[in-house]
Design a protein around this motif. Structure first.
Motif, PDB file in Angstrom:
ATOM      1  N   TYR A  85       0.841  -1.186   0.000  1.00 36.28           N
ATOM      2  CA  TYR A  85       0.000   0.000   0.000  1.00 36.28           C
ATOM      3  C   TYR A  85       0.880   1.240   0.000  1.00 36.28           C
ATOM      4  CZ  TYR A  85      -3.671  -3.335   1.180  1.00 36.28           C
ATOM      5  OH  TYR A  85      -4.536  -4.392   1.149  1.00 36.28           O
ATOM      6  N   ARG A 112      -5.890   2.285   5.894  1.00 37.37           N
ATOM      7  CA  ARG A 112      -6.504   3.593   5.636  1.00 37.37           C
ATOM      8  C   ARG A 112      -6.810   4.312   6.946  1.00 37.37           C
ATOM      9  NH1 ARG A 112     -10.144   2.114   2.403  1.00 37.37           N
ATOM     10  NH2 ARG A 112      -9.240   2.875   0.447  1.00 37.37           N
ATOM     11  N   ASN A 124      -3.371   5.715  -4.283  1.00 35.91           N
ATOM     12  CA  ASN A 124      -3.595   4.631  -5.232  1.00 35.91           C
ATOM     13  C   ASN A 124      -2.289   3.924  -5.551  1.00 35.91           C
ATOM     14  OD1 ASN A 124      -6.369   5.275  -5.510  1.00 35.91           O
ATOM     15  ND2 ASN A 124      -5.862   6.882  -6.990  1.00 35.91           N
ATOM     16  N   SER A 125      -2.400   2.755  -6.155  1.00 32.18           N
ATOM     17  CA  SER A 125      -1.215   2.012  -6.564  1.00 32.18           C
ATOM     18  C   SER A 125      -0.407   2.841  -7.559  1.00 32.18           C
ATOM     19  CB  SER A 125      -1.636   0.682  -7.202  1.00 32.18           C
ATOM     20  OG  SER A 125      -0.514  -0.022  -7.664  1.00 32.18           O
ATOM     21  N   SER A 127       1.212   5.631  -6.695  1.00 33.70           N
ATOM     22  CA  SER A 127       1.255   7.047  -6.318  1.00 33.70           C
ATOM     23  C   SER A 127       2.585   7.463  -5.693  1.00 33.70           C
ATOM     24  CB  SER A 127       0.101   7.377  -5.360  1.00 33.70           C
ATOM     25  OG  SER A 127       0.153   6.563  -4.200  1.00 33.70           O
TER      26      SER A 127
END
Length: 237
Positions: A85, A112, A124-125, A127
């Motif tokens: 993440y 989160r 997001n993936s 980023s």
């Protein structure tokens, strides 16, 4: 005297917590390694690395053997998945969170929450991943080894950097794609690493003052205490 005892007790519990976290992390790594390559370390390089890493954190041999046995016999029915993440801590610090989970819905919700509660934001993936190099990092004991000679011997196996840590151990870094080649090269040379793992090294760092850094560490601490989190990487200087 009471205050000193409380401080010592707090330090002792923190050390136990870190040790328990390391053992849990290695237990998951063992389960994944056995599932992918079987329970014989002689024929499973990934499992050999898990065992080496277990020794590096003083994980008892019987616990390592029990974890392997559970995985081989299928007693551990947990299907682990490795998920990364990405996000930002306060003050623009990039964060990468490597997890091993059997429930991605739970894990992403918890990750989160940790970001939100500390003023950060889950991204997001892709980023922030581009801000890190994923490298293989090997730590070996410096038992009369010459760094220049070792560098020449290993450069053909993907060696990117060589140096020493504060304890005098030799640190070897290789690219992600050459991780397996370096592990094999060290084995063939009879060198057993203290630890070997994939790490995310920041390409650039962000410098913060003490108060700002404290806010970032609050997020890092929360993430590291999460059972699904294996490692946390950041680009704070």
């Amino acid at each position: 005297m009471g205050r000193i005892f409380e401080v010592r007790k707090s330090t002792m519990f923190a050390r136990w917590d870190r040790m328990a976290k390391q053992f849990t992390r290695i237990g998951k790594d063992i389960a994944i390694a056995v599932k992918q390559g079987g329970g014989d370390p002689d024929n499973n390089p990934a499992l050999r690395r898990c065992i080496q890493n277990a020794r590096g954190v003083n994980m008892p041999k019987d616990r390592v053997e029990a974890a392997i046995k559970r995985a081989v016999e299928g007693k551990d029915k947990t299907n682990y998945e490795e998920v990364a993440y990405e996000g930002y801590a306060p003050h623009g610090v990039a964060i990468m969170v490597d997890t091993t989970t059997d429930n991605t819905t739970r894990t992403v919700a918890n990750v989160r929450m940790h970001f939100n509660k500390t003023g950060g934001s889950l991204g997001n993936s892709g980023s922030v991943a581009f801000m890190f190099n994923r490298l293989g990092v090997f730590k070996i004991k410096n038992e009369g080894l010459n760094l220049e000679d070792l560098e020449l011997e290993l450069i053909d196996f993907g060696l990117e950097e060589i140096g020493e840590d504060s304890d005098g151990n030799i640190i070897l870094r290789t690219t992600f794609t050459e991780f397996g080649n370096m592990a094999k090269a060290l084995e063939e040379k009879g060198i057993t690493p203290i630890s070997s793992e994939l790490q995310r090294i920041p390409l650039n760092t962000v410098e913060l003052n003490e108060e700002q850094a404290k806010e970032v560490f609050e997020l890092i601490d929360r993430l590291e205490q999460d059972d699904d989190v294996q490692q946390v990487f950041h680009n704070m200087k």
